[in-house]
Every structure is written in structure tokens, then in C-alpha cells.
Motif scaffolding. Structure first.
Motif, PDB file in Angstrom:
ATOM      1  N   ARG A 282      -1.072   3.188  -4.105  1.00 44.30           N
ATOM      2  CA  ARG A 282      -2.045   2.329  -4.767  1.00 44.30           C
ATOM      3  C   ARG A 282      -1.705   0.858  -4.578  1.00 44.30           C
ATOM      4  O   ARG A 282      -2.611   0.023  -4.425  1.00 44.30           O
ATOM      5  CB  ARG A 282      -2.117   2.679  -6.259  1.00 44.30           C
ATOM      6  CG  ARG A 282      -2.699   4.069  -6.486  1.00 44.30           C
ATOM      7  CD  ARG A 282      -2.836   4.409  -7.954  1.00 44.30           C
ATOM      8  NE  ARG A 282      -3.405   5.744  -8.116  1.00 44.30           N
ATOM      9  CZ  ARG A 282      -3.729   6.283  -9.295  1.00 44.30           C
ATOM     10  NH1 ARG A 282      -3.535   5.582 -10.409  1.00 44.30           N
ATOM     11  NH2 ARG A 282      -4.245   7.495  -9.344  1.00 44.30           N
ATOM     12  N   LEU A 283      -0.421   0.539  -4.573  1.00 47.11           N
ATOM     13  CA  LEU A 283      -0.035  -0.847  -4.326  1.00 47.11           C
ATOM     14  C   LEU A 283      -0.445  -1.274  -2.919  1.00 47.11           C
ATOM     15  O   LEU A 283      -0.927  -2.395  -2.714  1.00 47.11           O
ATOM     16  CB  LEU A 283       1.475  -1.018  -4.503  1.00 47.11           C
ATOM     17  CG  LEU A 283       2.016  -0.959  -5.933  1.00 47.11           C
ATOM     18  CD1 LEU A 283       3.529  -1.134  -5.928  1.00 47.11           C
ATOM     19  CD2 LEU A 283       1.364  -2.016  -6.806  1.00 47.11           C
ATOM     20  N   LYS A 284      -0.259  -0.395  -1.953  1.00 48.77           N
ATOM     21  CA  LYS A 284      -0.661  -0.721  -0.579  1.00 48.77           C
ATOM     22  C   LYS A 284      -2.173  -0.912  -0.502  1.00 48.77           C
ATOM     23  O   LYS A 284      -2.667  -1.786   0.214  1.00 48.77           O
ATOM     24  CB  LYS A 284      -0.228   0.396   0.366  1.00 48.77           C
ATOM     25  CG  LYS A 284       1.276   0.467   0.596  1.00 48.77           C
ATOM     26  CD  LYS A 284       1.618   1.595   1.559  1.00 48.77           C
ATOM     27  CE  LYS A 284       3.113   1.685   1.810  1.00 48.77           C
ATOM     28  NZ  LYS A 284       3.457   2.799   2.728  1.00 48.77           N
ATOM     29  N   ALA A 285      -2.907  -0.071  -1.255  1.00 49.26           N
ATOM     30  CA  ALA A 285      -4.374  -0.161  -1.221  1.00 49.26           C
ATOM     31  C   ALA A 285      -4.878  -1.428  -1.896  1.00 49.26           C
ATOM     32  O   ALA A 285      -5.954  -1.929  -1.556  1.00 49.26           O
ATOM     33  CB  ALA A 285      -4.983   1.072  -1.888  1.00 49.26           C
ATOM     34  N   CYS A 286      -4.115  -1.949  -2.855  1.00 55.02           N
ATOM     35  CA  CYS A 286      -4.543  -3.127  -3.619  1.00 55.02           C
ATOM     36  C   CYS A 286      -4.168  -4.442  -2.956  1.00 55.02           C
ATOM     37  O   CYS A 286      -4.608  -5.498  -3.404  1.00 55.02           O
ATOM     38  CB  CYS A 286      -3.936  -3.095  -5.028  1.00 55.02           C
ATOM     39  SG  CYS A 286      -4.658  -1.847  -6.105  1.00 55.02           S
ATOM     40  N   THR A 287      -3.335  -4.396  -1.964  1.00 55.86           N
ATOM     41  CA  THR A 287      -2.828  -5.631  -1.362  1.00 55.86           C
ATOM     42  C   THR A 287      -3.361  -5.792   0.053  1.00 55.86           C
ATOM     43  O   THR A 287      -3.782  -4.836   0.707  1.00 55.86           O
ATOM     44  CB  THR A 287      -1.294  -5.637  -1.346  1.00 55.86           C
ATOM     45  OG1 THR A 287      -0.820  -4.436  -0.695  1.00 55.86           O
ATOM     46  CG2 THR A 287      -0.739  -5.670  -2.756  1.00 55.86           C
ATOM     47  N   ARG A 288      -3.289  -7.014   0.550  1.00 56.72           N
ATOM     48  CA  ARG A 288      -3.744  -7.319   1.892  1.00 56.72           C
ATOM     49  C   ARG A 288      -2.618  -7.096   2.901  1.00 56.72           C
ATOM     50  O   ARG A 288      -1.458  -6.917   2.520  1.00 56.72           O
ATOM     51  CB  ARG A 288      -4.222  -8.773   1.947  1.00 56.72           C
ATOM     52  CG  ARG A 288      -5.340  -9.120   0.979  1.00 56.72           C
ATOM     53  CD  ARG A 288      -5.437 -10.626   0.806  1.00 56.72           C
ATOM     54  NE  ARG A 288      -4.186 -11.189   0.278  1.00 56.72           N
ATOM     55  CZ  ARG A 288      -3.925 -12.480   0.187  1.00 56.72           C
ATOM     56  NH1 ARG A 288      -4.825 -13.362   0.600  1.00 56.72           N
ATOM     57  NH2 ARG A 288      -2.769 -12.909  -0.305  1.00 56.72           N
ATOM     58  N   SER A 289      -2.986  -7.148   4.160  1.00 56.13           N
ATOM     59  CA  SER A 289      -1.992  -6.928   5.209  1.00 56.13           C
ATOM     60  C   SER A 289      -0.946  -8.035   5.241  1.00 56.13           C
ATOM     61  O   SER A 289       0.188  -7.823   5.696  1.00 56.13           O
ATOM     62  CB  SER A 289      -2.680  -6.833   6.575  1.00 56.13           C
ATOM     63  OG  SER A 289      -3.388  -8.028   6.862  1.00 56.13           O
ATOM     64  N   ARG A 324      -5.867  -0.315 -11.145  1.00 50.05           N
ATOM     65  CA  ARG A 324      -5.482   0.818 -10.286  1.00 50.05           C
ATOM     66  C   ARG A 324      -4.310   1.588 -10.850  1.00 50.05           C
ATOM     67  O   ARG A 324      -4.275   2.822 -10.780  1.00 50.05           O
ATOM     68  CB  ARG A 324      -5.135   0.304  -8.882  1.00 50.05           C
ATOM     69  CG  ARG A 324      -6.300  -0.193  -8.097  1.00 50.05           C
ATOM     70  CD  ARG A 324      -7.232   0.954  -7.680  1.00 50.05           C
ATOM     71  NE  ARG A 324      -6.672   1.727  -6.580  1.00 50.05           N
ATOM     72  CZ  ARG A 324      -6.624   3.052  -6.529  1.00 50.05           C
ATOM     73  NH1 ARG A 324      -7.076   3.767  -7.542  1.00 50.05           N
ATOM     74  NH2 ARG A 324      -6.122   3.688  -5.480  1.00 50.05           N
ATOM     75  N   LEU A 325      -3.352   0.880 -11.455  1.00 46.67           N
ATOM     76  CA  LEU A 325      -2.181   1.564 -12.002  1.00 46.67           C
ATOM     77  C   LEU A 325      -2.475   2.253 -13.325  1.00 46.67           C
ATOM     78  O   LEU A 325      -1.662   3.049 -13.812  1.00 46.67           O
ATOM     79  CB  LEU A 325      -1.028   0.571 -12.172  1.00 46.67           C
ATOM     80  CG  LEU A 325      -0.498  -0.058 -10.868  1.00 46.67           C
ATOM     81  CD1 LEU A 325       0.598  -1.067 -11.167  1.00 46.67           C
ATOM     82  CD2 LEU A 325       0.019   1.026  -9.924  1.00 46.67           C
ATOM     83  N   SER A 326      -3.621   1.961 -13.926  1.00 41.41           N
ATOM     84  CA  SER A 326      -4.005   2.614 -15.183  1.00 41.41           C
ATOM     85  C   SER A 326      -4.763   3.915 -14.942  1.00 41.41           C
ATOM     86  O   SER A 326      -4.938   4.710 -15.869  1.00 41.41           O
ATOM     87  CB  SER A 326      -4.882   1.676 -16.026  1.00 41.41           C
ATOM     88  OG  SER A 326      -4.188   0.495 -16.348  1.00 41.41           O
ATOM     89  N   GLU A 327      -5.227   4.136 -13.737  1.00 42.95           N
ATOM     90  CA  GLU A 327      -5.957   5.367 -13.435  1.00 42.95           C
ATOM     91  C   GLU A 327      -5.014   6.561 -13.453  1.00 42.95           C
ATOM     92  O   GLU A 327      -3.852   6.458 -13.070  1.00 42.95           O
ATOM     93  CB  GLU A 327      -6.641   5.248 -12.069  1.00 42.95           C
ATOM     94  CG  GLU A 327      -7.698   4.165 -12.007  1.00 42.95           C
ATOM     95  CD  GLU A 327      -8.254   3.999 -10.598  1.00 42.95           C
ATOM     96  OE1 GLU A 327      -7.820   4.762  -9.710  1.00 42.95           O
ATOM     97  OE2 GLU A 327      -9.093   3.119 -10.389  1.00 42.95           O
TER      98      GLU A 327
END
Length: 393
Positions: A282-289, A324-327
Motif C-alpha cells: 500500500r505504501l508503494k501504491a500511495c507514493t510516486r516513483s 489506505r492504511l486504515s482499510e
């Protein structure tokens, strides 16, 4: 004179190759083929020594049959080593069967007055067949063995198999004995040189794989695949290069998971590990490259957001991470609910080193913990913002 030169030089080189293959076989986890090839070359070198030692002492028949027996043994050992190197899974009895027949054929030739030219037909067939079989195996397994060197082994084996078909000429044309021996010696040396190159290439790949694995252990968290704390510093230095532009800055998000310990204690460490993997994804999905995600502790993570231009982006990223981390995270049919306490520090406002920025973000994170968890706070600002307040903003 020419025969002695060819014979002596070939024997010396064979013994050098014996030492090289034996040394390679002593390297831990080296393919067992190297040891078999050392024995094969030792058999070939012994054949050459006996050919020289028995010359003028024993009868030509004894010399020829003794030499032939050692050469046949060399082919058996060569094929057995190749089977192991290529991991063909062929049972040894399929090799020992033809070898036993050849041994019987040699014994008959030794005990009976049969013509050596007739014996040479069986000797030729056995050696040519062994080399042709080796060439076919190398071609069949060329995709399973890295590199193109195995194709060289296949080619030389095939050429040497064809050369063996000329062996009976030595009984009818005296000059072919020296020529054939010289050609056979040269081809054999090229064959074993290609095998040695294959073993060395295999060792090189092992070393490169081990180095890559060591770098992965040094730079990445083995559980989540995120960057680890050791590598975070180097990546942060690169991020600063992008933040040197006047309108760009960097934000460090210190994330401590809420309610992770009860999940880890009640559901077990294996489930806890799966939860951490899900958080990493989820952290990877929430952040940019261009951003950096790292795990620095049991349930503690760092996100370094780079190339930020407006303060509003900080709140946007924090709210996105909290959402995202609350899901719920579902592991083997069971749903687990986490939260996150996030502390934020800014470069260069709160520090010019990664250590200083992490300390500032850590202090802000503890402010969130103190005020009820599940929210975010920017170092130096008045009070943290809860997840509810963040979602309403």
C-alpha cells in the motif's frame, strides 16, 4: 621425433588440465562434472604415458590394447561428468552397459589372435558414439546452461566424433598415426578447454548471484522488499539533489502502525508478517516513483516525498496514507484493521540531515500517539490532525 614431440606436449598439457579440473572440483558447491573430467583427463594422460613407456618393450598388440582401454575409460568418465554438469538425470547403468561391452570386446581381442584392424572397428564405434552422444546432449541442453560456451563443447565433440571414424586408417597408413594423434590431441584439448570455460562461467554466475543477493540483503528489507534503513541514507542524498531547486522541498513521513501488536500477538507472527507485506504494498501504491519507501523497524516505516512544491501536498499525502492504511487487510479470510500515527518533518526547515529529520518526524509522531493515535502532525505546527479531521478537510 615428431611423434615424441606431439606425445610429450600433449601429455604435459593433459596433466595441467587434470590439476585445473581437480582444483575446480574442490571449490565448494562446484558442479560435480569437474571432478569426473579430472579423472577422464588423468586416464587420457595415463594412456599417453603408457604408450610412451611400453614403446619398444611390449608387443604392438599390447601397446595398442592398453592405450585403447584407457581411452575408452576416458570417454566413459567424460560422458558421466557431462551428464552431471548438464543435470540430465540419465542413470549411470545406461553408460556402464556399453562400457562393459567395450571392455568385453577388448578382452576378446587380448585373448584371441583376432586382427587389430577388426578390433579397431569396435573401438572406433564406441568412441565416436560417446562423443556424438555428448554433442547431442549439449545441443539439447543449450538453453538450460547459460552462455554459448556449451555450443562450443557440442561442436568440438561432434568434430572429434567424426575424427574418430578415421582411426582405422592408422593400421593401413603409417603416416596417419602421427597426423591423427596430433589432430586428436588438439581437438581433445579444445574440448576440455571448453568444459573448463563452462565451469568457470558457472562459477562466475554463482558469484554474481551471490553478490546480487548480498546487495539485496544490504539494501532491502527481506520481508517487505522495501528499502531498509541502511540504504535509506544513500537514497536520501540522491533525493536532496532533486530538492536543490528553489521551489522544491522534501518531506519525511515517519509512520508507526496502530493496533499492529495485538494482531501480531493474537493471530501469530506469520499473520503479522503478511500484514506488514500488505502495508508495504500500500505504501508503494500511495507514493510516486520519485518518492522513497523504507521499513526501519518492526512496524515502523519511512516515506520520503521528493520534489514537493506546495505545503498543501504534505497534507494530501498524509491523508492518502492514512486512508489506505486504515482499510481492512484480509489474511486467509480474516480481516484486520490497522491505523497509523504519522509524524512529518521538512527539509530544510527542520533539519539538513536525514538523522535530524527522522528525529523531528519521530517527535511529531509521538504527539499523534499522545493525542489518541491515528492521525498526522507536522513538526512545529500546533497539534496533530486526527484521521477524521483529515478526511473532512
Amino acid at each position: 621425433m615428431l611423434f615424441d614431440i606431439v606425445h610429450t606436449s600433449g601429455t604435459v598439457v593433459y596433466f595441467i588440465f587434470v590439476i585445473l579440473f581437480w582444483w575446480m572440483s574442490r571449490v565448494p558447491r562446484t558442479d560435480p562434472g569437474a571432478g569426473w573430467w579430472a579423472c577422464a583427463l588423468l586416464s587420457m594422460a595415463s594412456a599417453r604415458l603408457l604408450l610412451f613407456a611400453l614403446e619398444g618393450i611390449a608387443t604392438p598388440r599390447t601397446v595398442t590394447l592398453t592405450y585403447a582401454a584407457f581411452i575408452c575409460l576416458e570417454k566413459v568418465l567424460f560422458v558421466l561428468g557431462l551428464i552431471r554438469f548438464l543435470k540430465l538425470g540419465i542413470r549411470d547403468r545406461w553408460i556402464f552397459g556399453p562400457a562393459a561391452l567395450m571392455g568385453l570386446w577388448t578382452g576378446v581381442a587380448w585373448l584371441t589372435p583376432a586382427s587389430l584392424s577388426a578390433y579397431s572397428i569396435g573401438l572406433t564405434a564406441f568412441n565416436a558414439a560417446a562423443l556424438a552422444f555428448a554433442a547431442a546432449c549439449c545441443l539439447r541442453q543449450r538453453h538450460a546452461v547459460s552462455g554459448r560456451l556449451i555450443l562450443v563443447t557440442a561442436l568440438v565433440s561432434g568434430v572429434l566424433a567424426l575424427h574418430w571414424t578415421t582411426f582405422p586408417l592408422a593400421f593401413f597408413q603409417a603416416h596417419w598415426r602421427i597426423i591423427g594423434l596430433a589432430i586428436g590431441s588438439a581437438l581433445s584439448l579444445v574440448l576440455y578447454l571448453s568444459l573448463l570455460a563452462n565451469v568457470l562461467q558457472q562459477l562466475q554466475h554463482r558469484l554474481l548471484d551471490a553478490e546480487a543477493h548480498a546487495l539485496e540483503l544490504a539494501y532491502y528489507d527481506p520481508l517487505t522488499g522495501l528499502n531498509n534503513q541502511n540504504y535509506l541514507g544513500k537514497l536520501f542524498e540522491q533525493a536532496l539533489l532533486l530538492a536543490t531547486r528553489p521551489h522544491h522541498f522534501v518531506a519525511v513521513f515517519y509512520i508507526d502502525l496502530d493496533n499492529f501488536k495485538p494482531i501480531n500477538d493474537s493471530a501469530g507472527h506469520r499473520t503479522g508478517d503478511e500484514v506488514l507485506k500488505a502495508v508495504a504494498r500500500r505504501l508503494k501504491a500511495c507514493t510516486r516513483s520519485t518518492d522513497i519507501s523504507a521499513r526501519i523497524g518492526g512496524d515502523e516505516f519511512i516515506v520520503v516525498a521528493t520534489q514537493l512544491e506546495q505545503n498543501a501536498q504534505i497534507d494530501l499525502i498524509a491523508r492518502k496514507l492514512l486512508a489506505r492504511l486504515s482499510e481492512d487487510i484480509t489474511i486467509e479470510g480474516a480481516a484486520y484493521t490497522l491505523g497509523a500515527s504519522i509524524g512529518i518533518s521538512l527539509y530544510p526547515a527542520h533539519g539538513t540531515s536525514l538523522t535530524a529529520l527522522i528525529e523531528a518526524a519521530d517527535a511529531a509522531m509521538y504527539q499523534v500517539k499522545y493525542h489518541g493515535k491515528h492521525g498526522y502532525a507536522i513538526h512545529g505546527r500546533d497539534g496533530p490532525r486526527s484521521a477524521e479531521a483529515a478526511s473532512a478537510a
